[in-house]
Design a protein around this motif. Structure first.
Motif, PDB file in Angstrom:
ATOM      1  N   GLY A 125      16.674  33.319  33.755  1.00 58.63           N
ATOM      2  CA  GLY A 125      17.539  32.328  33.121  1.00 58.63           C
ATOM      3  C   GLY A 125      17.739  31.075  33.964  1.00 58.63           C
ATOM      4  O   GLY A 125      17.854  29.968  33.432  1.00 58.63           O
ATOM      5  N   HIS A 152      27.498  29.416  33.834  1.00 59.79           N
ATOM      6  CA  HIS A 152      26.874  30.104  34.964  1.00 59.79           C
ATOM      7  C   HIS A 152      26.825  29.175  36.178  1.00 59.79           C
ATOM      8  O   HIS A 152      26.524  27.984  36.041  1.00 59.79           O
ATOM      9  CB  HIS A 152      25.463  30.557  34.582  1.00 59.79           C
ATOM     10  N   THR A 154      24.792  28.617  38.352  1.00 58.07           N
ATOM     11  CA  THR A 154      23.524  27.955  38.682  1.00 58.07           C
ATOM     12  C   THR A 154      23.364  26.588  37.995  1.00 58.07           C
ATOM     13  O   THR A 154      22.503  25.816  38.401  1.00 58.07           O
ATOM     14  CB  THR A 154      22.327  28.856  38.335  1.00 58.07           C
ATOM     15  N   THR A 197      27.716  27.470  26.488  1.00 57.69           N
ATOM     16  CA  THR A 197      27.385  28.830  26.917  1.00 57.69           C
ATOM     17  C   THR A 197      27.663  29.798  25.763  1.00 57.69           C
ATOM     18  O   THR A 197      28.785  29.908  25.287  1.00 57.69           O
ATOM     19  CB  THR A 197      28.207  29.230  28.161  1.00 57.69           C
ATOM     20  N   GLY A 199      28.157  33.022  25.343  1.00 55.93           N
ATOM     21  CA  GLY A 199      28.451  34.270  26.049  1.00 55.93           C
ATOM     22  C   GLY A 199      28.473  34.005  27.539  1.00 55.93           C
ATOM     23  O   GLY A 199      27.422  33.985  28.181  1.00 55.93           O
ATOM     24  N   THR A 201      29.038  34.708  31.485  1.00 57.12           N
ATOM     25  CA  THR A 201      28.665  35.888  32.252  1.00 57.12           C
ATOM     26  C   THR A 201      29.902  36.699  32.646  1.00 57.12           C
ATOM     27  O   THR A 201      29.816  37.911  32.798  1.00 57.12           O
ATOM     28  CB  THR A 201      27.870  35.445  33.496  1.00 57.12           C
ATOM     29  N   ASP A 226      23.011  27.720  26.575  1.00 57.84           N
ATOM     30  CA  ASP A 226      22.683  28.757  27.555  1.00 57.84           C
ATOM     31  C   ASP A 226      23.080  30.093  26.931  1.00 57.84           C
ATOM     32  O   ASP A 226      24.236  30.512  27.000  1.00 57.84           O
ATOM     33  CB  ASP A 226      23.422  28.512  28.873  1.00 57.84           C
ATOM     34  N   ALA A 228      21.559  32.918  27.781  1.00 58.08           N
ATOM     35  CA  ALA A 228      20.851  33.863  28.651  1.00 58.08           C
ATOM     36  C   ALA A 228      21.331  35.286  28.386  1.00 58.08           C
ATOM     37  O   ALA A 228      20.531  36.191  28.153  1.00 58.08           O
ATOM     38  CB  ALA A 228      21.054  33.492  30.120  1.00 58.08           C
ATOM     39  N   TYR A 229      22.647  35.462  28.366  1.00 64.23           N
ATOM     40  CA  TYR A 229      23.197  36.798  28.106  1.00 64.23           C
ATOM     41  C   TYR A 229      23.390  37.033  26.593  1.00 64.23           C
ATOM     42  O   TYR A 229      23.046  38.095  26.071  1.00 64.23           O
ATOM     43  CB  TYR A 229      24.521  36.962  28.865  1.00 64.23           C
ATOM     44  N   HIS A 263      15.393  39.795  29.983  1.00 68.65           N
ATOM     45  CA  HIS A 263      15.702  40.800  31.010  1.00 68.65           C
ATOM     46  C   HIS A 263      17.190  41.148  31.069  1.00 68.65           C
ATOM     47  O   HIS A 263      17.605  41.925  31.909  1.00 68.65           O
ATOM     48  CB  HIS A 263      15.102  40.450  32.379  1.00 68.65           C
ATOM     49  N   LYS A 264      17.977  40.600  30.167  1.00 69.49           N
ATOM     50  CA  LYS A 264      19.372  41.057  30.060  1.00 69.49           C
ATOM     51  C   LYS A 264      19.516  41.969  28.843  1.00 69.49           C
ATOM     52  O   LYS A 264      19.576  43.165  28.986  1.00 69.49           O
ATOM     53  CB  LYS A 264      20.326  39.866  30.004  1.00 69.49           C
TER      54      LYS A 264
HETATM   55  C1  LIG Z   1      22.447  35.571  33.834  1.00 70.09           C
HETATM   56  C2  LIG Z   1      22.778  34.221  33.380  1.00 70.09           C
HETATM   57  C3  LIG Z   1      22.123  33.094  33.899  1.00 70.09           C
HETATM   58  C4  LIG Z   1      21.148  33.180  35.048  1.00 70.09           C
HETATM   59  O1  LIG Z   1      20.010  33.857  34.645  1.00 70.09           O
HETATM   60  P1  LIG Z   1      19.085  34.655  35.705  1.00 70.09           P
HETATM   61  O2  LIG Z   1      18.137  35.339  34.784  1.00 70.09           O
HETATM   62  O3  LIG Z   1      19.998  35.585  36.439  1.00 70.09           O
HETATM   63  O4  LIG Z   1      18.438  33.670  36.587  1.00 70.09           O
HETATM   64  C5  LIG Z   1      22.448  31.866  33.370  1.00 70.09           C
HETATM   65  N1  LIG Z   1      23.364  31.750  32.394  1.00 70.09           N
HETATM   66  C6  LIG Z   1      24.016  32.812  31.878  1.00 70.09           C
HETATM   67  C7  LIG Z   1      25.013  32.604  30.792  1.00 70.09           C
HETATM   68  C8  LIG Z   1      23.753  34.091  32.353  1.00 70.09           C
HETATM   69  O5  LIG Z   1      24.422  35.142  31.856  1.00 70.09           O
END
Ligand SMILES: *Cc1c(COP(=O)(O)O)cnc(C)c1O
Length: 464
Positions: A125, A152, A154, A197, A199, A201, A226, A228-229, A263-264
């Motif tokens: 992500g 997140h 990052t 976002t 969802g 984290t 985003d 990702a989750y 991968h989540k």
């Molecule tokens: C996990 C996550 C990320 C980062 O993804 P990675 O696969 O761990 O690099 C970014 N944004 C959200 C909302 C996440 O849950």
């Protein structure tokens, strides 16, 4: 309906690979690569011993962080493809798995409702989000990226890497981006992209994308989701009677870019993220020499539309094979799995509402639950001490350990919900569980009862 044992699936993959290899002239493996059986066995046994340091992520009594093992079919597919070790940066590095990548990315784009798209898998992500922010910077040079304080971590880091001004916006009491604050920032004209976002984290809170899209359009800014989750919860939003608040998800198709992490919630091993752009001409930003038509061509080299070069073709193979077995369907496959994890969270939240020793923090949007012990005095300090104590005691006990996670939140956010709460310090530690395995659902009553009993003991002073 029987399940094929992993060892049989692995044997099948290894057997097919050996048959494929046998089609070439025989050769002898160089002795420099030889490892005596006893050395290999000893090394693998040492590895297994070292791996015992892990928590039992596979078990439903692990209800802590966002971690679970991949589906066995993903493991078998990954291992089978890894025997070839294709590299998906180019068609000649891995023609078969590059095609699989295009297919799964298309399936994911379709799930979100994108009529057109350009996209690819990534190592995760963070890289996927970075790529979306990098595109945002090229399209809105000098403009800022805004995201909520619950986005997140990052995003801020990647804005630093890319030298993009980053603006962090407060969240409301439910952990979603504060729209009034967002509007104020948009009015300054300094924003190029909003990150929504889908969802978070920490709480699993979903930003109100249905409200963000019209705001963004009015101000001419891009929207990056985003997810990702939370991305695979889209499958639930597609149901006639969605078990989640569907409106934000139904607006994903209007975003400029989306990130989701197979991968989540997609049952994959680590190393599998995905970034999608709604406009295929985004591809021209990667290499200016290539004509636009190149990017819609079937003979696309994935390395020409991604920041990363080498990537495991095995990741695409694993996701492709998994989706053959557990498709992106709202009622079956992955949809049924997220429906189950969502139902577990709803049930957990209802139990916390009625409990005499635990209290909910927020109402879950997806499948992350947050809760805390009802302590006397009901202060940030005593809630924090009791949460830490419950967390540690359950995890460290010999019999039937239970693994939770802790989360540090603003004490003021608790006071908003519970007037009796005293914020005697700025933050409080509470408990958090990601109920992301379908096995969690059946365990909720039992898990909750045990945590409740522990909370009762601890708040009565027995363990303090
Ligand atoms: C996990 C996550 C990320 C980062 O993804 P990675 O696969 O761990 O690099 C970014 N944004 C959200 C909302 C996440 O849950």
């Amino acid at each position: 309906m029987g399940t094929t044992p992993l060892i049989d699936m692995l044997a099948r993959g290894i057997g097919s690979h050996a048959a494929w290899q046998a089609g070439w002239d025989g050769y002898t493996e160089d002795e420099l690569l030889a490892v005596p059986e006893r050395t290999a066995t000893a090394a693998l046994d040492a590895l297994s011993e070292r791996l015992r340091e892990n928590y039992p992520f596979f078990h439903p009594h692990y209800a802590g962080q966002m971690i679970k093992p991949p589906h066995p079919i993903a493991i078998a597919a990954y291992a089978t493809a890894m025997l070839v070790n294709p590299n998906n940066h180019a068609l000649d590095g891995g023609p078969a798995t590059a095609r699989m990548e295009l297919e799964v990315v298309q399936d994911i784009a379709r799930m979100f409702g994108f009529a057109t798209h350009l996209g690819h898998l990534t190592s995760g992500g963070t890289m996927a989000n970075m790529e979306a922010l990098w595109v945002s910077r090229m399209l809105h040079p000098g403009k800022a990226v805004v995201f909520s304080s619950a986005a997140h971590y990052t995003h801020k880091r990647m804005c630093g890497v890319l030298q993009i001004p980053a603006i962090e916006i407060r969240t409301d009491a439910d952990g979603r981006i504060d729209l009034a604050a967002l509007e104020e920032v948009l009015a300054t004209g300094s924003v190029g992209t909003i990150v929504a976002t889908m969802g978070t984290t920490s709480l699993g809170a979903v930003d109100p994308l249905d409200r963000i899209i019209p705001l963004a359009r009015r101000h001419g800014v891009r929207v990056h989701a985003d997810a990702a989750y939370g991305g695979f919860f889209m499958l639930l939003a597609l149901r006639d009677a969605p078990p989640i608040h569907a409106a934000p998800f139904r607006h994903l198709k209007e975003c400029d870019s989306i990130v989701v992490d197979p991968h989540k919630h997609g049952l994959q091993p680590y190393g599998c993220g995905c970034v999608l752009f709604r406009d295929p001409s985004t591809g021209t930003l990667y290499t200016h020499e290539s004509p636009y038509t190149y990017f819609t061509s079937k003979e696309l080299h994935l390395g020409e539309i991604s920041l990363e070069c080498s990537r495991a073709g095995a990741s695409a193979a694993a996701l492709w094979t998994t989706l053959q077995c557990l498709p992106l369907s709202s009622e079956a496959g992955l949809g049924a799995i997220v429906a189950s994890t969502r139902a577990a969270a709803v049930e957990w939240s209802a139990l916390a509402d009625r409990s005499t020793s635990l209290l909910p923090f927020t109402v879950p949007d997806l499948d992350i639950v947050t809760y805390m012990p009802r302590t006397a005095p009901f202060t940030a300090s005593s809630v924090s001490a009791a949460s830490e104590n419950i967390f540690r005691t359950l995890m460290e006990r010999e019999v039937r350990p239970i693994y939770l996670a802790t989360l540090t939140v603003d004490a003021a956010a608790i006071a908003v919900r519970h007037p009796a709460f005293e914020a005697d310090r700025p933050t409080a530690v509470i408990l958090r569980s990601v109920l992301m395995k379908p096995e969690h659902r059946r365990c909720v009553p039992e898990l909750f009862r045990e945590i409740e009993a522990m909370a009762m003991n601890i708040t009565n002073g027995e363990n303090l």
